[in-house]
Design a protein around this motif. Structure first.
Motif, PDB file in Angstrom:
ATOM      1  N   TRP A 137       0.805  -1.219   0.000  1.00 27.65           N
ATOM      2  CA  TRP A 137       0.000   0.000   0.000  1.00 27.65           C
ATOM      3  C   TRP A 137       0.840   1.271   0.000  1.00 27.65           C
ATOM      4  O   TRP A 137       0.519   2.221  -0.742  1.00 27.65           O
TER       5      TRP A 137
ATOM      6  N   GLN B  58       0.671   3.985  -2.960  1.00 29.93           N
ATOM      7  CA  GLN B  58       0.412   5.406  -2.692  1.00 29.93           C
ATOM      8  C   GLN B  58       1.427   6.284  -3.412  1.00 29.93           C
ATOM      9  O   GLN B  58       1.064   7.315  -3.997  1.00 29.93           O
TER      10      GLN B  58
ATOM     11  N   LEU C 101      -9.668   5.067  -7.764  1.00 31.76           N
ATOM     12  CA  LEU C 101      -9.194   3.830  -7.157  1.00 31.76           C
ATOM     13  C   LEU C 101     -10.409   2.997  -6.781  1.00 31.76           C
ATOM     14  O   LEU C 101     -11.235   3.417  -5.976  1.00 31.76           O
TER      15      LEU C 101
ATOM     16  N   ALA D  62     -11.648  -0.456  -5.065  1.00 30.91           N
ATOM     17  CA  ALA D  62     -11.096  -1.429  -4.125  1.00 30.91           C
ATOM     18  C   ALA D  62     -12.180  -2.400  -3.677  1.00 30.91           C
ATOM     19  O   ALA D  62     -13.218  -1.993  -3.147  1.00 30.91           O
TER      20      ALA D  62
ATOM     21  N   SER E 143      -8.499  -5.482   0.040  1.00 31.02           N
ATOM     22  CA  SER E 143      -8.265  -4.367  -0.883  1.00 31.02           C
ATOM     23  C   SER E 143      -8.863  -3.074  -0.356  1.00 31.02           C
ATOM     24  O   SER E 143      -8.201  -2.021  -0.340  1.00 31.02           O
TER      25      SER E 143
ATOM     26  N   ALA F  63      -6.803   0.169   1.083  1.00 32.26           N
ATOM     27  CA  ALA F  63      -6.963   1.482   0.467  1.00 32.26           C
ATOM     28  C   ALA F  63      -7.284   2.560   1.493  1.00 32.26           C
ATOM     29  O   ALA F  63      -6.895   3.727   1.336  1.00 32.26           O
TER      30      ALA F  63
ATOM     31  N   LEU G 159      -4.349   4.545   2.841  1.00 31.05           N
ATOM     32  CA  LEU G 159      -3.622   5.452   1.961  1.00 31.05           C
ATOM     33  C   LEU G 159      -3.993   6.903   2.243  1.00 31.05           C
ATOM     34  O   LEU G 159      -5.097   7.213   2.676  1.00 31.05           O
TER      35      LEU G 159
ATOM     36  N   LEU H 219      -4.599   9.591  -0.206  1.00 31.30           N
ATOM     37  CA  LEU H 219      -4.739   9.653  -1.653  1.00 31.30           C
ATOM     38  C   LEU H 219      -4.331  11.016  -2.196  1.00 31.30           C
ATOM     39  O   LEU H 219      -4.583  12.054  -1.576  1.00 31.30           O
TER      40      LEU H 219
ATOM     41  N   CYS I 236      -8.388  12.370  -6.267  1.00 38.97           N
ATOM     42  CA  CYS I 236      -8.683  10.934  -6.341  1.00 38.97           C
ATOM     43  C   CYS I 236     -10.053  10.632  -5.729  1.00 38.97           C
ATOM     44  O   CYS I 236     -10.556  11.380  -4.905  1.00 38.97           O
TER      45      CYS I 236
ATOM     46  N   LEU J 258     -12.297   7.065  -4.177  1.00 38.08           N
ATOM     47  CA  LEU J 258     -12.272   5.657  -3.808  1.00 38.08           C
ATOM     48  C   LEU J 258     -13.665   5.083  -4.031  1.00 38.08           C
ATOM     49  O   LEU J 258     -14.636   5.559  -3.454  1.00 38.08           O
TER      50      LEU J 258
END
Length: 558
Positions: free
Chosen positions: A377, A381, A390, A392, A397, A401, A404, A406, A410, A412
């Motif tokens: 991870w 990153q 992203l 996940a 996963s 995430a 992170l 980000l 970004c 998620l």
């Protein structure tokens, strides 16, 4: 004088036009004998682009991912019985996570159903209401359209999908699909998401009184903000003096994580930063915006704040210390919140900026040792570009995430409320068709991928360029962390993952495999150097290794 002729369209064409008016460009699904005429009416002469799926579950997941990235609902089409039942799990996920999806089902003819004919795909008992009743349990409304009143029935269902941000079911018999109805209603756009002005004013007065002259206001931002695409409104709120914003895990990065007003992700006792947890739990006043209070999003209900003592902004109503304001949509309540904060007098002084530690590239302690989550991870990153989507998968996963920070811009995408494994691969297809210009990275485990991997072929042959990171850790890591790690039911069949793209119709897709941190660094560099193509990367990790946040979650469940 010859009598005037009232323009008509078929029911299928009417539905296609209404979907186009709502901004839809793609239609997901599978053909079946009961929906073939309907599909012809939907696609002939319309701009809707057909995206065939490998099965109905995948079609539902793809439509869900599509709706999350576009401003409005998405739609998919199945056939009666065997097709629609395959999609029920996807609909339930859309309902649980407030995603507006229109499920269109081609039904047998009106006469056949009225006669109780013992048709194929039915339960051979003459009752054609079984599956509509199933859909009614996981949809905001389930309607069988008749030729008489078809326009009204379709319009109401579509307005319900948009207004409630929930899935809806439209069953259209084969004869009704080609029946003619007046075209005139198409000249009037559907009116959706209009708050009651009187309720809005009552809310404004109550909110002004509740916030008073508080020098600091804490906002907990939930996934409802994503559903209404209110990210820009959140950024405007964050610019107000005295406002701090924390997010739930399902809305991570709704505000850039480098923003001076961000408090990070809040999840009760699973909150990584103790200061974030303290600020939210002790906030007075606290504003909940689009928040969902499920176990995974509250740290197994260890949140320290009382929702009934807060301002609670829902998709279609609001509450202030328990007093309800119905008929007030989130778009309007959030706008009023912004205006009330702006009108404060005297205005609070700017809050001190949070100390930001300059990022230092991750260096693995053992570059040639086994690749673990402790290295995966941080290396990911360092590699992610600003603006990346992203995606996940539930399990290792998604919780990896969450650890992170980000880059700006970004997003998620995951499914932490319903948490149906296999969701993200078809959802990535739908999301990328909604936003093809976005760099997209999917991280998915081997057990999850085996449920829905058929859609990888469609994803890779449509000219889309995702980076797919397949986490191969030999089975169901989440379940192993919860109970009985050595049990036979925790295993999955070992696949030759790097041969999968070719087997599914995309032999030109670059494939990679990484077993060590050094190999991963090299692979990520090669993937970054070739952004013209998709990439499929198998990541081999130890069986029982997991991100810290997932270990905490497993202990809680256990």
């Amino acid at each position: 004088m010859a009598p005037s002729v009232t323009p008509t369209v078929t029911v299928g064409t009417y539905l296609a036009r209404r979907l186009e008016q709502l901004g839809l460009t793609h239609l997901f699904g599978l053909p079946g004998d009961f929906n073939l005429g309907l599909l012809d009416e939907l696609l002939t002469g319309s701009a809707l682009r057909w995206v065939g799926s490998s099965n109905e579950l995948n079609a539902g997941y793809a439509a869900d991912g599509h709706a999350r990235l576009r401003r409005g609902p998405a739609a998919f089409v199945t056939t009666f019985g065997v097709g629609e039942l395959s999609a029920v799990n996807a609909l339930a996920g859309s309902f649980a996570e407030d995603v507006p999806v229109v499920h269109v089902v081609g039904l047998p003819s009106t006469r056949a159903m009225a006669d109780g004919a013992l048709l194929h795909h039915s339960l051979a008992d003459g009752d054609f209401g079984h599956f509509v009743r199933v859909a009614d349990e996981v949809c905001a409304t389930a309607v069988v359209v008749r030729a008489t009143g078809a326009c009204t029935a379709i319009d109401r269902a579509l307005m319900t999908a948009v207004g409630s941000s929930k899935p809806v079911y439209l069953g259209i018999p084969a004869d009704v699909a080609v029946a003619h109805v007046p075209a005139a209603p198409l000249g009037r756009p559907l009116r959706v998401l209009h708050s009651d002005p009187a309720v809005a004013e009552e809310f404004r007065v109550a909110l002004t009184d509740f916030l008073g002259d508080a020098p600091e206001v804490t906002v907990l931002a939930g996934p409802g903000l994503h559903r209404r695409h209110l990210e820009e409104r959140v950024r405007t709120l964050a610019a107000q003096n005295g406002v701090r914003i924390a997010t739930q895990s399902a809305s991570k990065a709704v505000l850039d994580e480098s923003h001076p007003a961000t408090l990070g992700v809040y999840a009760g006792r699973f909150t990584r930063d103790p200061e974030t947890r303290r600020r939210v739990d002790e906030a007075a006043p606290l504003v909940l915006a689009g928040v969902v209070m499920t176990d995974f999003l509250t740290g197994s209900f260890t949140h320290g704040f009382d929702p009934d003592a807060a301002v609670d902004l829902h998709l279609d109503h609001a509450r202030i210390a328990g007093a309800a304001f119905y008929g007030l949509y989130l778009e309007e309540s959030l706008r009023i919140l912004e205006e009330v904060l702006e009108a404060r007098s005297p205005r609070p002084e700017p809050l001190p900026r949070r100390a930001v530690t300059e990022a230092v590239p991750h260096v693995a302690a053992h570059p040639d040792g086994p690749l673990t989550h402790a290295d995966l991870w941080p290396l990911l990153q360092d590699w992610l570009n600003p603006g990346t989507l992203l995606v996940a998968e539930a399990g290792t996963s998604f919780y990896g995430a969450l650890e992170l920070t980000l880059p700006d811009g970004c997003d998620l995408l995951g499914q932490p409320v319903w948490s149906s494994i296999g969701y993200t691969l078809p959802a990535t297809l739908g999301a990328m068709l909604a936003a093809p210009e976005r760099e997209t990275v999917l991280v998915i485990g081997d057990g999850s991928a085996q449920l829905t991997v058929q859609e990888l072929g469609r994803l890779l042959t449509l000219g889309l360029t995702p980076t797919v990171l397949l986490v191969n850790n030999s089975g169901y890591t989440v379940e192993r962390a919860i109970r009985s790690p050595e049990a036979v039911y925790q295993d999955v069949v070992e696949w030759d993952w790097t041969k999968l793209p070719a087997a599914l119709g995309a032999p030109a897709t670059p494939v990679f495999r990484a077993e060590t941190p050094a190999q991963l660094v090299k692979v990520l560099h090669e993937v970054r150097a070739d952004r013209e193509h998709a990439a499929f990367v198998e990541l081999v990790l130890p069986r029982d290794d997991a991100p810290d946040s997932l270990v905490q979650l497993a202990r809680s469940v256990r």
